[in-house]
Write a protein that holds these residues in place. Structure first.
Motif, PDB file in Angstrom:
ATOM      1  N   VAL A  58      27.636  75.614  54.734  1.00  0.00           N
ATOM      2  CA  VAL A  58      26.447  74.830  55.069  1.00  0.00           C
ATOM      3  C   VAL A  58      26.150  74.937  56.565  1.00  0.00           C
ATOM      4  CG1 VAL A  58      25.533  72.473  55.224  1.00  0.00           C
ATOM      5  CG2 VAL A  58      26.626  73.258  53.107  1.00  0.00           C
TER       6      VAL A  58
ATOM      7  N   LYS B 225      24.557  78.330  57.760  1.00  0.00           N
ATOM      8  CA  LYS B 225      23.134  78.419  57.427  1.00  0.00           C
ATOM      9  C   LYS B 225      22.308  77.479  58.297  1.00  0.00           C
ATOM     10  CE  LYS B 225      22.925  81.568  54.239  1.00  0.00           C
ATOM     11  NZ  LYS B 225      22.032  82.721  54.296  1.00  0.00           N
ATOM     12  N   ARG B 226      22.852  76.305  58.627  1.00  0.00           N
ATOM     13  CA  ARG B 226      22.149  75.375  59.517  1.00  0.00           C
ATOM     14  C   ARG B 226      21.907  76.016  60.874  1.00  0.00           C
ATOM     15  NH1 ARG B 226      23.568  72.757  63.794  1.00  0.00           N
ATOM     16  NH2 ARG B 226      25.770  73.186  63.498  1.00  0.00           N
TER      17      ARG B 226
ATOM     18  N   GLY C 220      18.572  77.637  58.160  1.00  0.00           N
ATOM     19  CA  GLY C 220      18.496  77.393  56.728  1.00  0.00           C
ATOM     20  C   GLY C 220      18.707  75.911  56.507  1.00  0.00           C
ATOM     21  N   ASP C 221      18.485  75.450  55.299  1.00  0.00           N
ATOM     22  CA  ASP C 221      18.673  74.037  54.984  1.00  0.00           C
ATOM     23  C   ASP C 221      19.496  73.909  53.707  1.00  0.00           C
ATOM     24  OD1 ASP C 221      18.519  71.295  55.040  1.00  0.00           O
ATOM     25  OD2 ASP C 221      16.453  71.190  54.323  1.00  0.00           O
ATOM     26  N   PHE C 222      20.714  74.432  53.761  1.00  0.00           N
ATOM     27  CA  PHE C 222      21.624  74.388  52.623  1.00  0.00           C
ATOM     28  C   PHE C 222      22.346  73.052  52.590  1.00  0.00           C
ATOM     29  CE2 PHE C 222      20.696  78.776  52.602  1.00  0.00           C
ATOM     30  CZ  PHE C 222      21.106  79.309  51.391  1.00  0.00           C
TER      31      PHE C 222
ATOM     32  N   ASN D 100      19.283  74.799  48.619  1.00  0.00           N
ATOM     33  CA  ASN D 100      18.664  75.181  49.881  1.00  0.00           C
ATOM     34  C   ASN D 100      17.173  74.900  49.827  1.00  0.00           C
ATOM     35  OD1 ASN D 100      18.198  76.387  52.443  1.00  0.00           O
ATOM     36  ND2 ASN D 100      17.626  78.275  51.420  1.00  0.00           N
TER      37      ASN D 100
ATOM     38  N   CYS E 267      14.743  78.910  53.804  1.00  0.00           N
ATOM     39  CA  CYS E 267      15.432  80.170  54.047  1.00  0.00           C
ATOM     40  C   CYS E 267      15.421  80.495  55.542  1.00  0.00           C
ATOM     41  CB  CYS E 267      14.733  81.296  53.272  1.00  0.00           C
ATOM     42  SG  CYS E 267      15.543  82.898  53.490  1.00  0.00           S
TER      43      CYS E 267
ATOM     44  N   THR F  76      22.834  86.438  51.840  1.00  0.00           N
ATOM     45  CA  THR F  76      23.492  85.176  51.496  1.00  0.00           C
ATOM     46  C   THR F  76      24.665  85.421  50.556  1.00  0.00           C
ATOM     47  OG1 THR F  76      21.500  83.860  51.812  1.00  0.00           O
ATOM     48  CG2 THR F  76      23.171  82.955  50.328  1.00  0.00           C
TER      49      THR F  76
END
Length: 174
Positions: free
Chosen positions: A77, A80-81, A85-87, A101, A104, A120
């Protein structure tokens, strides 16, 4: 002077946009020339190398030889942050991690380019396999395919990973 006039124009271009567009055009060219499956294979090579590098960075930062199973979801997480990203974790068990998510890292440049999802898959797969010894990554939903968000399932135990279905398998290399 003409240089100042040009520089003062509102042109939507910066390094981030340029690099996202570059990756989009490269993946599109690959998809057009060799097809989606082969393009995904080429992008997988890059994603695997990125996964090794990113995993090593987290291990150094956390001062561990191998990530703990309890750290894995948080690392996925967080990485990606850091790239916008917003996982988020939907489910986390000893057998699997399910991530959602909402954004992207490639933003709108990913639309219509499902081969880009291999970044990913491979980054997550490489880090998860290095942690757990095995990973099968399934991308059940993807913004790139027109879904409103992504759903990524990372199976960590080959005995409980489904035999049928999509996804890619990853194994610890060292």
């Amino acid at each position: 002077m003409i240089t100042e006039t040009v520089a003062a124009q509102d042109v939507p271009l910066d390094r981030d946009l340029f690099l996202r567009q570059l990756v989009r055009e490269l993946s599109g060219a690959l998809e057009d020339v060799v097809g989606l499956e082969e393009a995904s294979g080429y992008i997988s090579l890059v994603g695997a190398a990125m996964g090794e590098q990113i995993g090593a960075s987290y291990r150094r930062a956390l001062k561990v030889e191998r990530l703990g199973r309890d750290q894995l979801g948080a690392v996925l997480v967080d990485l990606k942050r850091r790239i916008e990203g917003d996982f988020y974790i939907i489910e986390e068990t000893p057998e699997r991690i399910v991530l959602g998510n909402r954004a992207c890292p490639f933003a709108e440049k990913v639309l219509g380019r499902p081969s880009m999802c291999m970044m990913t898959s491979n980054v997550f797969g490489r880090i998860a396999a290095d942690t757990a010894g095995y990973a099968r990554v399934e991308i059940e939903a993807a913004i790139a395919r027109g879904d409103p968000g992504c759903r990524v399932v990372i199976h960590l135990d080959p005995s409980t990973a489904p035999d049928a279905g999509g996804g890619r398998e990853y194994f610890r290399v060292s």
